[in-house]
Design an enzyme around this catalytic site. Structure first.
Site, short mmCIF file in Angstrom:
data_model
loop_
_atom_site.label_atom_id
_atom_site.label_comp_id
_atom_site.label_asym_id
_atom_site.label_seq_id
_atom_site.Cartn_x
_atom_site.Cartn_y
_atom_site.Cartn_z
N LYS A 104 0.44 51.82 -13.33
CA LYS A 104 0.36 51.84 -14.70
C LYS A 104 -1.06 52.28 -15.46
CE LYS A 104 4.17 48.56 -14.76
NZ LYS A 104 4.63 47.09 -14.56
N GLN A 123 2.82 41.35 -15.64
CA GLN A 123 3.38 41.93 -14.53
C GLN A 123 4.00 40.71 -13.78
OE1 GLN A 123 3.11 45.20 -13.57
NE2 GLN A 123 4.63 44.66 -11.72
N ASP A 168 7.23 45.70 -22.87
CA ASP A 168 8.29 45.67 -21.96
C ASP A 168 9.49 45.39 -22.45
OD1 ASP A 168 7.94 46.51 -19.33
OD2 ASP A 168 7.17 44.38 -18.60
#
Ligand code: NAP
Length: 285
Positions: A53, A97, A120
């Site tokens: 990422k 995460q 997200d």
């Protein structure tokens, strides 16, 4: 049979993002365009995903902030980090995460992320927006799958789509996006009976269950479109998907490989969402 090349599509989308970021920078930015990744603990798989990422951000000129917290962090430690990032003007997008250590309440922490920075697409607010047909930040993996289907000009309207897996991260938003594209959608899961009978009727099958080579040739019809979201290890420890690729590919019209299919799209849609979030926060159309 045609193999859907996720690397190719990802590179094309990333090129567009890099150009757009460069243009914004030329005009002079009010605040930075940045992605913050909160990484609690040391999960080895997560280390690889986090690195990817950060690398993807660098490639397109988006700043990245890695907020690393120890495994034994308390709920308040993580919550404070999220609150600080919510207020940081150089941070356009925030991701927590996953997985996080089991002693932390994942849903409660996710919902502390400011919805406009939820790149997200995992807060209840963004999920609700998707569910009710409003513009939203869409969960990256299913969003990436839709972009792959779009790039290859695969018609969706009126098709029978079967999604195997009903996680909040992949299966549920995938089903919603296919529904929004006017597919007739069936969602299957671990308690589904006669799964093969259902998948054999599908024009499009998306598999997201985390079981190596689960989908076999006798479970699909001739000419089906198969999308493999899985990231698993086979008996030799080699990366593979939820689809028995070699056995099934000749029967498919289109198929995504693992690696090189859905995977590169997930990170790409994350940076795309970060740019989108920045623009929305700054009133740029
Ligand atoms: P998850 O949260 O573990 O959910 C798995 C889903 O699969 C559950 O809904 C479960 O049903 C269902 N399932 C499990 N065994 C099944 C079976 N035998 N038959 C039918 N359904 C079954 O997993 P996830 O986060 O959605 O991830 C799924 C896979 O995608 C994993 O391999 C993951 O590594 C991969 N993934 C890849 C990317 C990428 O970028 N390529 C991104 C995210 C995830 P129940 O609900 O009934 O338990």
């Amino acid at each position: 049979m045609r193999i859907i090349d996720g690397k190719l599509v990802a590179a094309s989308i990333r090129g567009g993002i890099a150009d757009e970021v460069a243009n914004l920078r030329k005009k002079g930015l009010e605040d930075g365009i940045g992605l913050a990744v909160i990484f609690v603990g040391d999960n080895p798989a997560s280390q690889v995903y986090v690195r990817n990422k950060i690398k993807a951000c660098e490639e397109v000129g988006i700043e990245s902030f890695l907020c690393k917290l120890p495994e034994d962090s308390t709920f308040e430690d993580v919550a404070d980090t999220i609150r600080e990032l919510n207020g940081n003007k150089d941070v356009s997008g925030i991701i927590l995460q996953l997985p996080i250590p089991a002693h932390l309440d994942e849903n409660k922490l996710i919902d502390l992320i400011s919805p406009e920075k939820d790149v997200d697409g995992c807060t209840a607010a963004q999920k609700g927006r998707l569910w009710t047909g409003r513009d939203s930040l869409i969960a990256c993996t299913p969003f990436g799958v839709m972009k792959l289907l779009e790039y290859y000009g695969i018609p969706l309207e009126g098709k029978n789509a079967v999604v195997i897996g009903r996680s909040n991260l992949v299966g549920k938003p995938m089903a919603q996006l296919l529904l929004d594209a006017n597919c007739t959608v069936t969602v299957c899961h671990s308690r589904t009976q006669n799964l093969a009978e259902i998948t054999r009727r599908a024009d499009i099958v998306v598999v997201a269950i985390g079981k190596a080579k689960f989908l076999k040739a006798d479970m699909i019809k001739e000419g089906a479109i198969v999308v493999d979201v899985g990231m698993d290890r086979d008996e030799n420890g080699k990366l593979c998907g939820d689809v028995d690729f070699n056995a099934i590919c000749e029967k498919c019209k289109y198929i995504t490989p693992v690696p090189g299919g859905v995977g590169p799209m997930t990170v790409t849609m994350l940076i795309s969402n970060t740019l989108k979030a920045y623009k929305k926060q700054h009133g740029i159309a």
